[in-house]
Scaffold this active site. Structure first.
Site, PDB file in Angstrom:
ATOM      1  N   GLY A  66       0.829  -1.212   0.000  1.00  0.00           N
ATOM      2  CA  GLY A  66       0.000   0.000   0.000  1.00  0.00           C
ATOM      3  C   GLY A  66       0.854   1.248   0.000  1.00  0.00           C
ATOM      4  CE  LYS A  69       8.213   7.123  -4.712  1.00  0.00           C
ATOM      5  NZ  LYS A  69       8.525   6.386  -5.954  1.00  0.00           N
ATOM      6  CG  ASP A  73      11.122   8.020   6.716  1.00  0.00           C
ATOM      7  OD1 ASP A  73      10.632   7.541   5.674  1.00  0.00           O
ATOM      8  OD2 ASP A  73      12.224   8.590   6.751  1.00  0.00           O
ATOM      9  NE  ARG A 115       4.037   8.057  -8.816  1.00  0.00           N
ATOM     10  CZ  ARG A 115       4.551   6.959  -8.254  1.00  0.00           C
ATOM     11  NH1 ARG A 115       5.816   6.637  -8.470  1.00  0.00           N
ATOM     12  NH2 ARG A 115       3.832   6.209  -7.471  1.00  0.00           N
ATOM     13  CG  ASP A 161       5.020  -3.428  -5.242  1.00  0.00           C
ATOM     14  OD1 ASP A 161       5.618  -4.477  -5.560  1.00  0.00           O
ATOM     15  OD2 ASP A 161       5.569  -2.495  -4.629  1.00  0.00           O
ATOM     16  CG  ASN A 162       7.370  -0.954  -8.052  1.00  0.00           C
ATOM     17  OD1 ASN A 162       6.606  -0.241  -7.396  1.00  0.00           O
ATOM     18  ND2 ASN A 162       8.558  -1.309  -7.596  1.00  0.00           N
TER      19      ASN A 162
HETATM   20  P1  AMP Z   1       8.806   0.979  -3.655  1.00  0.00           P
HETATM   21  O1  AMP Z   1      10.063   0.191  -3.475  1.00  0.00           O
HETATM   22  O2  AMP Z   1       9.027   2.474  -3.654  1.00  0.00           O
HETATM   23  O3  AMP Z   1       7.995   0.530  -4.811  1.00  0.00           O
HETATM   24  O4  AMP Z   1       7.944   0.709  -2.337  1.00  0.00           O
HETATM   25  C1  AMP Z   1       7.550  -0.562  -1.893  1.00  0.00           C
HETATM   26  C2  AMP Z   1       6.666  -0.423  -0.677  1.00  0.00           C
HETATM   27  O5  AMP Z   1       7.391   0.151   0.411  1.00  0.00           O
HETATM   28  C3  AMP Z   1       5.444   0.454  -0.865  1.00  0.00           C
HETATM   29  O6  AMP Z   1       4.394  -0.068  -0.107  1.00  0.00           O
HETATM   30  C4  AMP Z   1       5.900   1.780  -0.327  1.00  0.00           C
HETATM   31  O7  AMP Z   1       4.827   2.586   0.093  1.00  0.00           O
HETATM   32  C5  AMP Z   1       6.757   1.337   0.859  1.00  0.00           C
HETATM   33  N1  AMP Z   1       7.764   2.341   1.223  1.00  0.00           N
HETATM   34  C6  AMP Z   1       8.903   2.642   0.549  1.00  0.00           C
HETATM   35  N2  AMP Z   1       9.595   3.612   1.182  1.00  0.00           N
HETATM   36  C7  AMP Z   1       8.884   3.941   2.295  1.00  0.00           C
HETATM   37  C8  AMP Z   1       9.067   4.872   3.366  1.00  0.00           C
HETATM   38  N3  AMP Z   1      10.130   5.664   3.432  1.00  0.00           N
HETATM   39  N4  AMP Z   1       8.110   4.908   4.324  1.00  0.00           N
HETATM   40  C9  AMP Z   1       7.035   4.102   4.286  1.00  0.00           C
HETATM   41  N5  AMP Z   1       6.810   3.222   3.307  1.00  0.00           N
HETATM   42  C10 AMP Z   1       7.714   3.126   2.320  1.00  0.00           C
HETATM   43 MG    MG Z   2       6.397   1.133  -5.752  1.00  0.00          MG
END
Ligand code: AMP
Ligand code: MG
Length: 506
Positions: free
Chosen positions: A89, A112, A124, A175, A251-252
């Site tokens: 999420g 973001k 965080d 974004r 998820d991406n």
């Molecule tokens: P991503 O690698 O950016 O596609 O993120 C994968 C998952 O990790 C998603 O659910 C993001 O919302 C969560 N996520 C990534 N970085 C953070 C962060 N700094 N704080 C909270 N959730 C994060």
């Molecule tokens: Mg992502």
């Protein structure tokens, strides 16, 4: 500060209750506008032309949300490096609202890095200046290259530190996406939701992205096919510019078929099918050559979630979905070959079998691989060779024999088409599809370091400017532009690329 009304029409929040958590962005101490995409703002018809930087910074930090905004954190799951994580999420993102752009297309506007949400787990919720400006550079470069992509509307620094391996200046990216529906969104509701919610989600996605399917007999099967078709086209485009996404988790992978989430991505320099740059991708799961296969794998995960909608009988549903998944590679190959022909300066007439051109392309790539030739420059200089100027191409190759033989084959193949009149010279059409400029990793890093470490945005702005015109190397202008622009076309040194790693969790 009075808030501004934006022309929002928030269908996701309105039509899909239970699919998200309402959530407010955190307040930030000192918002400063680092980047604002005026062209995109106009395309989105936001009516922000009269706003000064302070007002825009307040708006795009979340401190003064525009009227009509309805911030929500969207629920999704995902397979990360093959492992299913049922609870992901928006952990650091918020959908602010949707608008209809100048072309009548519905677009999401999302933050973001705007703070913690109910999906943040131990994170965080924040983001840093460097990675958010990186999203700008890659998204705008993709867009200019003609590749469907999410795009950056704004980046605001927050005046707040974020803690990673070291302390970094915080930032929020705004974004814009055709939507933020992902394969992982479907996985979430297949795992946690009711059958009715799955149908609701699929109907929403179809109405939003593939309205032409609403009337079809088995709209859910056709939906799967349509998503597969867009992914096949997208991945073929990535391959033709040497783009490595780096973290193709489910998820991406976006349902609308846009490139999304530019974390550990990179553009290849010397051609190597096994190239991988992400520090955490030790097995090369998301290497360059693996991308079509991974897209197919991700689509299989989407297919699984749709089975109950495709047919009441599970066996029949599996059979129908399998046929779509099994056709993915042929779909991909079709797009890849069409792109290859354009890059080779071929129009692809019927009397030439697909296998002939595929083999010609593959032997070219083998040559680039064997001699570690820069992928982007090789294609670009092949266009010069089409005009009879072979020297720049030859200069890229260490040994010539393989090249001579290949050039001879290519010329023979070209000659088949030269009998029929063509209004556009071959070199010209090749230069329209073979970019001169891509976001070179060393130039991106240099620009981000200046912005993040020294607060100097000039290298970022100059690089962005250059990347917005990736095909525009004018040989007549080259000497005049050389000092300023040619640096962006220069490959990084072998030492730089040997050490170069990209990072996740940014
Ligand atoms: P991503 O690698 O950016 O596609 O993120 C994968 C998952 O990790 C998603 O659910 C993001 O919302 C969560 N996520 C990534 N970085 C953070 C962060 N700094 N704080 C909270 N959730 C994060
Ligand atoms: Mg992502």
């Amino acid at each position: 500060m009075p808030t501004t009304l934006l022309p929002f029409d928030n269908t996701y929040a309105r039509d899909l209750p239970g699919f998200y958590e309402p959530c407010q962005p955190a307040t930030v101490p000192e918002p400063v506008l680092l980047f604002f995409n005026r062209g995109l703002a106009e395309e989105l018809q936001l009516g922000l032309a009269g706003q000064d930087d302070a007002a825009l910074a307040a708006m795009f930090s979340g401190n003064a949300l525009p009227e009509g905004a309805q911030p929500i954190a969207q629920a999704y799951s995902g397979h990360q490096f093959g492992q299913f994580n049922p609870q992901l999420g928006d952990g650091r993102a918020l959908l602010i609202g949707e608008v209809i752009d100048r072309h009548g297309r519905r677009r999401d506007i999302a933050f973001k890095g705007s703070g913690r949400t109910p999906f943040s787990r131990r994170g965080d919720g924040k983001a840093a200046v460097g990675p958010m400006l990186r999203e700008v550079l890659i998204g705008e470069a993709m867009h200019a290259l003609g590749i469907p992509s999410t795009r950056a509307l704004a980046v605001v620094s927050t005046g707040e530190p974020v803690w990673r391996e070291r302390t970094l200046p915080g930032a929020i990216l705004t974004r814009v996406a055709a939507s933020h529906l992902r394969v992982g969104t479907f996985q979430y509701f297949a795992a946690h939701g009711t059958p009715e919610q799955m149908r609701q989600l699929a109907d929403y996605a179809i109405a939003r992205h593939f309205p032409e399917l609403l009337a079809s007999e088995n709209r859910y099967l056709e939906f799967l096919r349509a998503v597969a078709e867009r992914q096949a086209a997208l991945i073929a485009q990535w391959m033709h510019v040497g783009f490595i996404h780096g973290v193709m988790n489910t998820d991406n992978m976006g349902i609308p078929g846009e490139s999304i989430d530019f974390g550990p991505c990179a553009f290849m320099e010397a051609f190597d099918p096994r190239a991988v740059f992400s520090s955490i991708d030790e097995m090369g799961r998301y290497a360059y050559e693996a991308q079509p296969r991974i897209a197919r794998w991700n689509l299989s995960r989407l297919a699984e979630t749709l089975l109950p909608l495709i047919a009441d009988d599970e066996g029949q549903a599996i059979e129908l979905a399998t046929e779509v998944i099994d056709s993915f590679m042929a779909r991909y190959q079709h797009h890849w070959l069409a792109g290859l022909r354009a890059k080779l300066g071929l129009r692809g007439t019927v009397e030439h079998g697909d296998h002939v051109d595929t083999a010609l392309g593959e032997s070219w790539l083998d040559l680039l691989h064997a001699q570690q030739v820069d992928f982007t420059l090789a294609w670009r200089r092949l266009a010069d060779a089409a005009e009879g100027n072979e020297a720049p191409l030859r200069a890229l190759f260490a040994g010539q024999p393989g090249l001579d033989l290949w050039l001879q084959r290519w010329r023979e193949r070209c000659a088949f088409e030269d009998a029929t009149p063509n209004i556009t010279p071959r070199a010209t059409s090749m230069r329209r599809v073979n970019p001169w400029l891509i976001p070179r990793n060393h130039r991106v890093e240099e620009a981000l370091a200046a912005a993040s470490d020294e607060g100097d945005l000039t290298p970022f702005e100059q690089l962005l400017n250059a990347l917005q015109h990736p095909f525009d190397e004018d040989p007549a202008l080259a000497p005049a532009l050389a000092p300023a622009l040619a640096r962006y076309a220069e490959p990084a040194s072998g030492e730089f690329m040997a050490e170069f790693r990209t990072f996740c969790g940014t």
